[in-house]
Design a protein around this motif. Structure first.
Motif, mmCIF file in Angstrom:
data_model
loop_
_atom_site.group_PDB
_atom_site.id
_atom_site.type_symbol
_atom_site.label_atom_id
_atom_site.label_comp_id
_atom_site.label_asym_id
_atom_site.label_seq_id
_atom_site.Cartn_x
_atom_site.Cartn_y
_atom_site.Cartn_z
ATOM 1 N N VAL A 25 1.082 -1.070 -0.157
ATOM 2 C CA VAL A 25 0.065 -0.013 -0.132
ATOM 3 C C VAL A 25 0.857 1.294 0.091
ATOM 4 N N ASP A 26 1.947 1.052 0.793
ATOM 5 C CA ASP A 26 2.953 2.231 0.808
ATOM 6 C C ASP A 26 3.402 2.537 -0.471
ATOM 7 N N LEU A 27 4.212 1.572 -1.245
ATOM 8 C CA LEU A 27 4.584 1.753 -2.333
ATOM 9 C C LEU A 27 3.681 2.125 -3.597
ATOM 10 N N GLY A 28 2.454 1.658 -3.407
ATOM 11 C CA GLY A 28 1.388 2.064 -4.311
ATOM 12 C C GLY A 28 1.202 3.480 -4.286
ATOM 13 N N GLN A 29 1.217 3.947 -3.099
ATOM 14 C CA GLN A 29 0.829 5.365 -2.893
ATOM 15 C C GLN A 29 2.188 6.398 -3.272
ATOM 16 N N ILE A 30 3.385 5.870 -3.176
ATOM 17 C CA ILE A 30 4.511 6.305 -3.748
ATOM 18 C C ILE A 30 4.313 6.488 -5.356
ATOM 19 N N PHE A 38 4.633 14.532 -8.543
ATOM 20 C CA PHE A 38 5.137 15.232 -7.584
ATOM 21 C C PHE A 38 6.625 14.806 -7.320
ATOM 22 N N TYR A 39 6.819 13.762 -7.619
ATOM 23 C CA TYR A 39 8.505 13.458 -7.626
ATOM 24 C C TYR A 39 8.720 12.620 -9.070
ATOM 25 N N SER A 40 10.003 12.479 -9.180
ATOM 26 C CA SER A 40 10.500 12.052 -10.480
ATOM 27 C C SER A 40 10.562 10.599 -10.352
ATOM 28 N N ASN A 41 10.938 9.905 -9.281
ATOM 29 C CA ASN A 41 10.723 8.645 -9.112
ATOM 30 C C ASN A 41 10.654 8.098 -7.607
ATOM 31 N N ARG A 42 10.787 6.931 -7.346
ATOM 32 C CA ARG A 42 10.646 6.450 -5.877
ATOM 33 C C ARG A 42 11.735 6.768 -5.012
ATOM 34 N N THR A 48 13.457 12.818 -0.222
ATOM 35 C CA THR A 48 12.811 13.903 0.131
ATOM 36 C C THR A 48 12.233 13.608 1.673
ATOM 37 N N ALA A 49 11.551 12.361 1.867
ATOM 38 C CA ALA A 49 10.897 11.991 2.979
ATOM 39 C C ALA A 49 12.248 11.756 3.954
ATOM 40 N N GLN A 53 12.629 14.367 7.441
ATOM 41 C CA GLN A 53 12.522 13.663 8.949
ATOM 42 C C GLN A 53 13.781 14.150 9.620
ATOM 43 N N LEU A 54 14.899 14.309 9.008
ATOM 44 C CA LEU A 54 16.092 14.975 9.531
ATOM 45 C C LEU A 54 15.972 16.165 9.936
ATOM 46 N N THR A 55 15.425 17.165 8.863
ATOM 47 C CA THR A 55 15.022 18.520 9.189
ATOM 48 C C THR A 55 14.097 18.442 10.685
ATOM 49 N N HIS A 56 13.104 17.566 10.714
ATOM 50 C CA HIS A 56 12.251 17.849 11.735
ATOM 51 C C HIS A 56 12.790 17.391 13.180
ATOM 52 N N HIS A 57 14.221 16.568 13.043
ATOM 53 C CA HIS A 57 14.773 16.119 14.315
ATOM 54 C C HIS A 57 16.164 16.985 14.394
ATOM 55 N N ALA A 58 16.325 17.871 13.801
ATOM 56 C CA ALA A 58 17.577 18.507 13.654
ATOM 57 C C ALA A 58 18.161 18.884 14.833
ATOM 58 N N GLN A 59 17.368 19.368 15.776
ATOM 59 C CA GLN A 59 17.705 19.754 17.138
ATOM 60 C C GLN A 59 18.155 18.812 17.934
ATOM 61 N N VAL A 60 17.497 17.724 17.921
ATOM 62 C CA VAL A 60 18.120 16.456 18.721
ATOM 63 C C VAL A 60 19.421 16.075 18.189
ATOM 64 N N VAL A 61 19.760 15.990 16.741
ATOM 65 C CA VAL A 61 20.572 15.392 16.256
ATOM 66 C C VAL A 61 21.917 16.334 16.791
ATOM 67 N N GLN A 62 21.764 17.564 16.796
ATOM 68 C CA GLN A 62 22.676 18.549 17.027
ATOM 69 C C GLN A 62 22.976 18.483 18.616
ATOM 70 N N GLN A 63 22.025 18.338 19.470
ATOM 71 C CA GLN A 63 22.181 18.109 21.000
ATOM 72 C C GLN A 63 23.155 16.940 21.009
ATOM 73 N N THR A 64 22.794 15.692 20.371
ATOM 74 C CA THR A 64 23.305 14.557 20.607
ATOM 75 C C THR A 64 24.947 14.576 20.004
ATOM 76 N N VAL A 65 25.291 15.337 19.032
ATOM 77 C CA VAL A 65 26.337 15.417 18.719
ATOM 78 C C VAL A 65 27.282 15.966 19.656
ATOM 79 N N VAL A 66 26.680 17.335 20.141
ATOM 80 C CA VAL A 66 27.420 17.836 21.132
ATOM 81 C C VAL A 66 27.668 16.933 22.403
#
Length: 139
Positions: A25-30, A38-42, A48-49, A53-66
């Motif tokens: 189902v997920d693959l079909g929606q993609i 909307f996208y050039s390929n899978r 992009t997805a 997600q990395l942008t959404h969690h960027a602050q956590v990543v930065q805090q963990t790196v430090v």
């Protein structure tokens, strides 16, 4: 934050191939979003997805790196770098989020003398001989 190294612009050799399993189902929606333009390929959709997600969690990543004193981005270790570490009588504990590279002219002996441990979240590029020599030190 001196332990953050900007990534180089992407080229074909700066990527790592991964394999994922998706439900039909997920693959079909993609595929539908690709078909609708909307996208050039899978792969474009998946990249992009992941970036979203990395942008959404960027602050956590930065805090963990430090907090964990990780280096973020690209970290290259040349033969000269390792010879300087050896001359100083020190050993490296390499911790990288991204890409860690050990120069192709680094011998397994020099790597063993200068690298105590390696933790890479991403990819490690080194000669097969160096990787074999350091196998017990790579986490």
């Amino acid at each position: 934050m001196s332990n953050i190294t900007p990534l180089r612009p992407k080229t074909g050799s700066d990527t790592e191939k991964i394999t994922i399993n998706l439900g039909y189902v997920d693959l079909g929606q993609i595929d539908l979003l690709v078909q609708e333009g909307f996208y050039s390929n899978r792969s474009d959709f998946i990249r992009t997805a992941i970036r979203n997600q990395l942008t959404h969690h960027a602050q956590v990543v930065q805090q963990t790196v430090v907090r964990k004193t990780l280096e973020l981005g690209l970290r290259h270790y040349s033969k000269q770098d390792l010879e300087a570490v050896k001359a100083a009588g020190e050993k490296l504990n390499i911790q990288v989020v991204g890409l860690a590279t050990i120069a192709s002219d680094v011998s397994p002996e020099l790597a063993l003398e200068t690298i105590e441990a390696i933790t890479v979240l991403g990819a490690l590029q080194a000669s097969s001989e160096v990787k074999t020599a350091l196998a017990g030190r790579i986490h």
